[in-house]
Design a protein around this motif. Structure first.
Motif, mmCIF file in Angstrom:
data_model
loop_
_atom_site.group_PDB
_atom_site.id
_atom_site.type_symbol
_atom_site.label_atom_id
_atom_site.label_comp_id
_atom_site.label_asym_id
_atom_site.label_seq_id
_atom_site.Cartn_x
_atom_site.Cartn_y
_atom_site.Cartn_z
ATOM 1 N N LEU A 252 -39.586 -20.061 -15.890
ATOM 2 C CA LEU A 252 -38.183 -20.096 -16.284
ATOM 3 C C LEU A 252 -37.325 -19.372 -15.250
ATOM 4 O O LEU A 252 -37.633 -18.246 -14.849
ATOM 5 N N THR A 253 -36.229 -20.021 -14.845
ATOM 6 C CA THR A 253 -35.229 -19.383 -13.993
ATOM 7 C C THR A 253 -33.926 -19.272 -14.778
ATOM 8 O O THR A 253 -33.467 -20.259 -15.366
ATOM 9 N N VAL A 254 -33.361 -18.078 -14.795
ATOM 10 C CA VAL A 254 -32.122 -17.822 -15.539
ATOM 11 C C VAL A 254 -31.146 -17.093 -14.626
ATOM 12 O O VAL A 254 -31.514 -16.119 -13.960
ATOM 13 N N ALA A 255 -29.898 -17.559 -14.586
ATOM 14 C CA ALA A 255 -28.824 -16.863 -13.876
ATOM 15 C C ALA A 255 -27.694 -16.638 -14.871
ATOM 16 O O ALA A 255 -27.157 -17.602 -15.443
ATOM 17 N N LEU A 256 -27.334 -15.370 -15.080
ATOM 18 C CA LEU A 256 -26.379 -15.005 -16.122
ATOM 19 C C LEU A 256 -25.231 -14.177 -15.542
ATOM 20 O O LEU A 256 -25.449 -13.308 -14.697
ATOM 21 N N PRO A 257 -24.010 -14.447 -16.002
ATOM 22 C CA PRO A 257 -22.861 -13.671 -15.503
ATOM 23 C C PRO A 257 -22.762 -12.302 -16.170
ATOM 24 O O PRO A 257 -23.369 -12.050 -17.211
ATOM 25 N N ARG A 258 -21.983 -11.431 -15.558
ATOM 26 C CA ARG A 258 -21.650 -10.146 -16.157
ATOM 27 C C ARG A 258 -20.286 -10.257 -16.831
ATOM 28 O O ARG A 258 -19.413 -10.972 -16.349
ATOM 29 N N PRO A 259 -20.095 -9.554 -17.966
ATOM 30 C CA PRO A 259 -21.086 -8.732 -18.672
ATOM 31 C C PRO A 259 -22.108 -9.595 -19.399
ATOM 32 O O PRO A 259 -21.807 -10.729 -19.791
ATOM 33 N N LEU A 260 -23.299 -9.081 -19.571
ATOM 34 C CA LEU A 260 -24.369 -9.846 -20.194
ATOM 35 C C LEU A 260 -24.053 -10.115 -21.660
ATOM 36 O O LEU A 260 -23.742 -9.198 -22.424
ATOM 37 N N ASP A 261 -24.123 -11.390 -22.044
ATOM 38 C CA ASP A 261 -23.898 -11.803 -23.440
ATOM 39 C C ASP A 261 -25.246 -11.735 -24.170
ATOM 40 O O ASP A 261 -25.995 -12.714 -24.206
ATOM 41 N N ARG A 262 -25.552 -10.590 -24.722
ATOM 42 C CA ARG A 262 -26.860 -10.394 -25.339
ATOM 43 C C ARG A 262 -27.070 -11.286 -26.552
ATOM 44 O O ARG A 262 -28.193 -11.737 -26.814
ATOM 45 N N VAL A 263 -26.019 -11.564 -27.294
ATOM 46 C CA VAL A 263 -26.152 -12.447 -28.461
ATOM 47 C C VAL A 263 -26.583 -13.833 -28.012
ATOM 48 O O VAL A 263 -27.495 -14.449 -28.598
ATOM 49 N N TRP A 264 -25.964 -14.343 -26.941
ATOM 50 C CA TRP A 264 -26.336 -15.663 -26.405
ATOM 51 C C TRP A 264 -27.780 -15.640 -25.910
ATOM 52 O O TRP A 264 -28.551 -16.554 -26.206
ATOM 53 N N VAL A 265 -28.132 -14.621 -25.167
ATOM 54 C CA VAL A 265 -29.475 -14.548 -24.590
ATOM 55 C C VAL A 265 -30.535 -14.505 -25.689
ATOM 56 O O VAL A 265 -31.568 -15.195 -25.602
#
Length: 249
Positions: free
Chosen positions: A33-46
């Motif tokens: 799995l490759t994941v690229a996430l913006p800041r600030p981290l959306d922990r609920v989404w993750v």
């Protein structure tokens, strides 16, 4: 797209990739799995995405063995690479003149969910490809692929790879109940993850036997012929309802 929750995205990421292995006569076994996430981290989404991803991996017994996590300066991006085992791979290039053309299940449910607000969203949000059926059809099917881009686009691709043509009888195409008899929804959208395959006419009983354990009743929808075009008998293909890049791509 608000049609899909983060959990749906995780599930579909597994389902779509596992379907590709299934469509070659294989069983998916491991993934990265490759994941690229913006800041600030959306922990609920993750967390919701991880729940859906985990449920899909567990459903088809796929081991997540690694990958990469990075920061994105733009949107969220996820990519899953799935590998598997296919002792007898089935490609798109083996269809023979006289073969029957089959689909493994009803078509159009995802299209209905995408275009009709009151339709059941499950076919679009939580697809259930018949993982394992491809392995059972290896040795029976002469050519096979899944219908992720719809029958109107995918059948010509199979025919081109095999150097043959096809005729499909529109009244035999199995249409999902949510599509309410709409042939354009059944053939022109995709997101199906059902199998499209060809097999000699004398393998009918073998096809049905192989499918019995996967909650599928395949349907014969046409025949392979020597011309180099894939046609609907007596009518033109309905206009595609979706393309990845717009236009006629």
């Amino acid at each position: 797209d608000d049609r899909l929750s983060p959990r749906d995205v995780g599930w579909k990421l597994v389902a779509a990739n596992a379907s590709d292995i299934n469509a070659m006569g294989g069983i998916p076994t491991w993934a990265v799995l490759t994941v690229a996430l913006p800041r600030p981290l959306d922990r609920v989404w993750v967390e919701a995405f991880a729940e859906g991803l985990g449920a899909g991996l567990q459903r088809w017994n796929i081991a997540l063995v690694g990958g990469d996590t990075t920061r994105s300066t733009g949107p969220k991006m996820v990519s899953l690479t799935v590998c598997g085992s296919a002792p007898h791979p089935v490609g798109r290039d083996g269809a023979q003149v006289g073969d029957d053309i089959w689909v493994s299940g009803p078509l159009g449910g995802a299209a209905a969910a995408f275009t009709r607000p009151r339709a059941d969203p499950a076919p679009l949000r939580h697809p259930m490809p018949p993982i394992g059926l491809g392995r059972q059809l290896a040795g029976i099917a002469t050519a096979m692929m899944d219908l992720s881009d719809g029958l109107a686009r995918d059948l010509p691709r199979l025919c081109h790879a095999s150097g043959v043509g096809a005729v499909v009888h529109p009244d035999t195409v199995p249409i999902h109940a949510e599509a309410a008899g709409s042939l354009p929804l059944a053939v022109g959208f995709g997101e199906e993850y059902e199998l499209l395959f060809t097999a000699p006419p004398d393998r009918h009983d073998d096809v049905m036997t192989a499918s019995a354990a996967f909650n599928r009743t395949p349907t014969r929808i046409g025949q392979i012929r020597s011309s180099l075009t894939a046609e609907l008998d007596g009518m033109a293909w309905p206009k595609p309802l979706f393309t990845h890049f717009g236009g006629d791509q």
